[in-house]
Design a protein around this motif. Structure first.
Motif, PDB file in Angstrom:
ATOM      1  N   PRO A 120       0.813  -1.224   0.000  1.00 59.02           N
ATOM      2  CA  PRO A 120       0.000   0.000   0.000  1.00 59.02           C
ATOM      3  C   PRO A 120       0.847   1.274   0.000  1.00 59.02           C
ATOM      4  CG  PRO A 120      -0.264  -1.193   2.071  1.00 59.02           C
ATOM      5  CD  PRO A 120       0.573  -2.037   1.178  1.00 59.02           C
ATOM      6  N   ASP A 121       2.024   1.239   0.627  1.00 57.70           N
ATOM      7  CA  ASP A 121       2.884   2.429   0.631  1.00 57.70           C
ATOM      8  C   ASP A 121       3.400   2.735  -0.771  1.00 57.70           C
ATOM      9  OD1 ASP A 121       2.548   2.837   3.369  1.00 57.70           O
ATOM     10  OD2 ASP A 121       4.303   1.599   3.882  1.00 57.70           O
ATOM     11  N   LEU A 122       3.786   1.696  -1.522  1.00 55.27           N
ATOM     12  CA  LEU A 122       4.254   1.880  -2.888  1.00 55.27           C
ATOM     13  C   LEU A 122       3.124   2.392  -3.770  1.00 55.27           C
ATOM     14  CD1 LEU A 122       6.344   1.677  -5.124  1.00 55.27           C
ATOM     15  CD2 LEU A 122       5.780  -0.775  -5.336  1.00 55.27           C
ATOM     16  N   ARG A 123       1.914   1.825  -3.628  1.00 58.62           N
ATOM     17  CA  ARG A 123       0.763   2.311  -4.408  1.00 58.62           C
ATOM     18  C   ARG A 123       0.511   3.786  -4.118  1.00 58.62           C
ATOM     19  NH1 ARG A 123      -1.922  -2.486  -2.931  1.00 58.62           N
ATOM     20  NH2 ARG A 123      -3.138  -1.301  -1.433  1.00 58.62           N
ATOM     21  N   ASP A 124       0.504   4.156  -2.838  1.00 58.42           N
ATOM     22  CA  ASP A 124       0.263   5.556  -2.465  1.00 58.42           C
ATOM     23  C   ASP A 124       1.323   6.476  -3.060  1.00 58.42           C
ATOM     24  OD1 ASP A 124      -1.960   4.784  -1.025  1.00 58.42           O
ATOM     25  OD2 ASP A 124      -0.992   4.960   0.941  1.00 58.42           O
ATOM     26  N   ARG A 125       2.581   6.048  -3.013  1.00 60.17           N
ATOM     27  CA  ARG A 125       3.675   6.865  -3.555  1.00 60.17           C
ATOM     28  C   ARG A 125       3.513   7.046  -5.062  1.00 60.17           C
ATOM     29  NH1 ARG A 125       8.403   5.660  -5.814  1.00 60.17           N
ATOM     30  NH2 ARG A 125       8.403   3.484  -5.164  1.00 60.17           N
ATOM     31  N   LEU A 126       3.179   5.955  -5.761  1.00 60.81           N
ATOM     32  CA  LEU A 126       2.997   6.045  -7.213  1.00 60.81           C
ATOM     33  C   LEU A 126       1.819   6.942  -7.574  1.00 60.81           C
ATOM     34  CD1 LEU A 126       3.689   2.338  -8.187  1.00 60.81           C
ATOM     35  CD2 LEU A 126       5.067   4.330  -8.851  1.00 60.81           C
ATOM     36  N   ILE A 127       0.746   6.857  -6.813  1.00 67.03           N
ATOM     37  CA  ILE A 127      -0.424   7.707  -7.078  1.00 67.03           C
ATOM     38  C   ILE A 127      -0.075   9.171  -6.834  1.00 67.03           C
ATOM     39  CG2 ILE A 127      -2.737   8.308  -6.256  1.00 67.03           C
ATOM     40  CD1 ILE A 127      -3.175   5.233  -5.901  1.00 67.03           C
ATOM     41  N   GLU A 128       0.648   9.466  -5.753  1.00 71.97           N
ATOM     42  CA  GLU A 128       1.065  10.847  -5.481  1.00 71.97           C
ATOM     43  C   GLU A 128       1.964  11.376  -6.585  1.00 71.97           C
ATOM     44  OE1 GLU A 128       2.810  11.234  -1.590  1.00 71.97           O
ATOM     45  OE2 GLU A 128       1.086  10.271  -0.635  1.00 71.97           O
ATOM     46  N   GLU A 129       2.911  10.542  -7.044  1.00 69.04           N
ATOM     47  CA  GLU A 129       3.803  10.952  -8.138  1.00 69.04           C
ATOM     48  C   GLU A 129       3.016  11.183  -9.425  1.00 69.04           C
ATOM     49  OE1 GLU A 129       7.449   8.739  -8.775  1.00 69.04           O
ATOM     50  OE2 GLU A 129       7.482   8.199  -6.647  1.00 69.04           O
ATOM     51  N   ALA A 130       2.080  10.297  -9.714  1.00 70.83           N
ATOM     52  CA  ALA A 130       1.264  10.452 -10.922  1.00 70.83           C
ATOM     53  C   ALA A 130       0.485  11.755 -10.863  1.00 70.83           C
ATOM     54  CB  ALA A 130       0.321   9.263 -11.084  1.00 70.83           C
ATOM     55  N   GLN A 131      -0.051  12.061  -9.715  1.00 68.16           N
ATOM     56  CA  GLN A 131      -0.818  13.293  -9.547  1.00 68.16           C
ATOM     57  C   GLN A 131       0.073  14.514  -9.789  1.00 68.16           C
ATOM     58  OE1 GLN A 131      -2.726  13.489  -5.748  1.00 68.16           O
ATOM     59  NE2 GLN A 131      -4.115  15.093  -6.382  1.00 68.16           N
ATOM     60  N   ARG A 132       1.311  14.461  -9.335  1.00 72.55           N
ATOM     61  CA  ARG A 132       2.235  15.587  -9.541  1.00 72.55           C
ATOM     62  C   ARG A 132       2.658  15.741 -10.997  1.00 72.55           C
ATOM     63  NH1 ARG A 132       4.664  13.930  -4.815  1.00 72.55           N
ATOM     64  NH2 ARG A 132       6.368  12.918  -5.906  1.00 72.55           N
ATOM     65  N   HIS A 133       2.698  14.641 -11.757  1.00 65.42           N
ATOM     66  CA  HIS A 133       3.243  14.681 -13.115  1.00 65.42           C
ATOM     67  C   HIS A 133       2.202  14.633 -14.233  1.00 65.42           C
ATOM     68  CE1 HIS A 133       6.775  13.530 -10.717  1.00 65.42           C
ATOM     69  NE2 HIS A 133       7.422  14.239 -11.622  1.00 65.42           N
ATOM     70  N   CYS A 134       0.948  14.417 -13.921  1.00 61.21           N
ATOM     71  CA  CYS A 134      -0.095  14.324 -14.947  1.00 61.21           C
ATOM     72  C   CYS A 134      -0.426  15.716 -15.491  1.00 61.21           C
ATOM     73  CB  CYS A 134      -1.347  13.667 -14.362  1.00 61.21           C
ATOM     74  SG  CYS A 134      -2.762  13.703 -15.479  1.00 61.21           S
ATOM     75  N   THR A 135      -0.121  15.937 -16.761  1.00 61.29           N
ATOM     76  CA  THR A 135      -0.330  17.241 -17.384  1.00 61.29           C
ATOM     77  C   THR A 135      -1.800  17.657 -17.385  1.00 61.29           C
ATOM     78  OG1 THR A 135       1.584  16.851 -18.803  1.00 61.29           O
ATOM     79  CG2 THR A 135       0.045  18.567 -19.506  1.00 61.29           C
ATOM     80  N   VAL A 136      -2.694  16.734 -17.656  1.00 63.74           N
ATOM     81  CA  VAL A 136      -4.117  17.085 -17.757  1.00 63.74           C
ATOM     82  C   VAL A 136      -4.677  17.475 -16.384  1.00 63.74           C
ATOM     83  CG1 VAL A 136      -6.420  16.253 -18.362  1.00 63.74           C
ATOM     84  CG2 VAL A 136      -4.475  15.687 -19.815  1.00 63.74           C
ATOM     85  N   SER A 137      -4.454  16.656 -15.365  1.00 64.62           N
ATOM     86  CA  SER A 137      -5.007  17.006 -14.056  1.00 64.62           C
ATOM     87  C   SER A 137      -4.338  18.260 -13.493  1.00 64.62           C
ATOM     88  CB  SER A 137      -4.909  15.836 -13.069  1.00 64.62           C
ATOM     89  OG  SER A 137      -3.573  15.482 -12.820  1.00 64.62           O
ATOM     90  N   ASN A 138      -3.045  18.445 -13.755  1.00 63.60           N
ATOM     91  CA  ASN A 138      -2.388  19.667 -13.298  1.00 63.60           C
ATOM     92  C   ASN A 138      -2.956  20.895 -13.980  1.00 63.60           C
ATOM     93  OD1 ASN A 138      -0.645  18.576 -11.380  1.00 63.60           O
ATOM     94  ND2 ASN A 138       0.902  18.084 -12.904  1.00 63.60           N
ATOM     95  N   THR A 139      -3.345  20.770 -15.243  1.00 58.97           N
ATOM     96  CA  THR A 139      -3.980  21.879 -15.950  1.00 58.97           C
ATOM     97  C   THR A 139      -5.305  22.234 -15.283  1.00 58.97           C
ATOM     98  OG1 THR A 139      -2.930  21.247 -18.024  1.00 58.97           O
ATOM     99  CG2 THR A 139      -4.903  22.643 -18.180  1.00 58.97           C
ATOM    100  N   LEU A 140      -6.060  21.223 -14.875  1.00 60.75           N
ATOM    101  CA  LEU A 140      -7.354  21.475 -14.237  1.00 60.75           C
ATOM    102  C   LEU A 140      -7.205  22.056 -12.836  1.00 60.75           C
ATOM    103  CD1 LEU A 140      -9.194  18.267 -15.461  1.00 60.75           C
ATOM    104  CD2 LEU A 140      -9.590  20.624 -16.228  1.00 60.75           C
ATOM    105  N   TYR A 141      -6.096  21.755 -12.164  1.00 60.63           N
ATOM    106  CA  TYR A 141      -5.855  22.322 -10.825  1.00 60.63           C
ATOM    107  C   TYR A 141      -5.655  23.827 -10.872  1.00 60.63           C
ATOM    108  CZ  TYR A 141      -4.848  17.678  -8.838  1.00 60.63           C
ATOM    109  OH  TYR A 141      -4.921  16.387  -8.408  1.00 60.63           O
ATOM    110  N   LYS A 142      -5.070  24.295 -11.947  1.00 58.97           N
ATOM    111  CA  LYS A 142      -4.716  25.708 -12.081  1.00 58.97           C
ATOM    112  C   LYS A 142      -5.674  26.399 -13.037  1.00 58.97           C
ATOM    113  CE  LYS A 142      -0.779  25.509  -9.793  1.00 58.97           C
ATOM    114  NZ  LYS A 142      -0.522  26.269  -8.621  1.00 58.97           N
ATOM    115  N   SER A 143      -5.702  27.723 -12.970  1.00 61.79           N
ATOM    116  CA  SER A 143      -6.460  28.478 -13.959  1.00 61.79           C
ATOM    117  C   SER A 143      -5.744  28.355 -15.292  1.00 61.79           C
ATOM    118  CB  SER A 143      -6.534  29.952 -13.561  1.00 61.79           C
ATOM    119  OG  SER A 143      -7.279  30.096 -12.375  1.00 61.79           O
ATOM    120  N   VAL A 144      -6.502  28.292 -16.337  1.00 61.69           N
ATOM    121  CA  VAL A 144      -5.927  28.154 -17.672  1.00 61.69           C
ATOM    122  C   VAL A 144      -6.581  29.194 -18.574  1.00 61.69           C
ATOM    123  CG1 VAL A 144      -7.566  26.359 -18.367  1.00 61.69           C
ATOM    124  CG2 VAL A 144      -5.363  26.494 -19.500  1.00 61.69           C
TER     125      VAL A 144
END
Length: 137
Positions: A96-120
């Motif tokens: 579960p720790d590895l899954r959580d780490r990978l999900i956190e990393e994916a969230q930081r690096h996903c261009t589409v979700s990061n675009t939605l987090y910020k004003s565009v």
């Protein structure tokens, strides 16, 4: 991506630069993706690709990666989505720790979700000529 209305009401051809075509629709129950589903698919696909790339770089076998995405409308105007729910499943990772780490990393690096987090910024053009479909950039 180029979108063009097809014969009839609420039927749209969605085509990318490689000639891949799918159908968009606004008609309830009709075959094709509605705009909310298209947006969810962009978020989910970007996250799945990001997880796969991170796992490949680290030599991790995530097994089948599945991402489920849904959206909820914002309660106040203007009409928009106010909340995304995302679930990521990696059936090949038991830690579960590895899954959580990978999900956190994916969230930081996903261009589409990061675009939605910020004003565009949106630039809306009125033109008699269709825009050329070109590479995303």
């Amino acid at each position: 991506v180029m979108i063009s209305r097809q014969a009839g009401h609420a039927r749209y051809r969605v085509e990318n630069e490689h000639g891949f075509v799918m159908e968009g629709t606004a008609a309830p129950g009709a075959a094709g993706f509605n705009p909310a589903e298209l947006l969810c698919s962009a978020v989910g696909t970007c996250l799945a690709i990001t997880v796969d790339q991170m796992c490949a770089r680290q030599g991790i076998d995530a097994g089948a990666v599945k991402v489920a995405v849904s959206v909820g409308k914002a309660p106040d105007p203007p009409s928009r989505f106010g909340h995304f729910m995302v679930s990521i499943d990696m059936d090949g990772i038991d830690d579960p720790d590895l899954r959580d780490r990978l999900i956190e990393e994916a969230q930081r690096h996903c261009t589409v979700s990061n675009t939605l987090y910020k004003s565009v910024a949106f630039e809306m053009l009125e033109t008699g000529d269709a825009l050329e479909v070109g590479p995303a950039g």
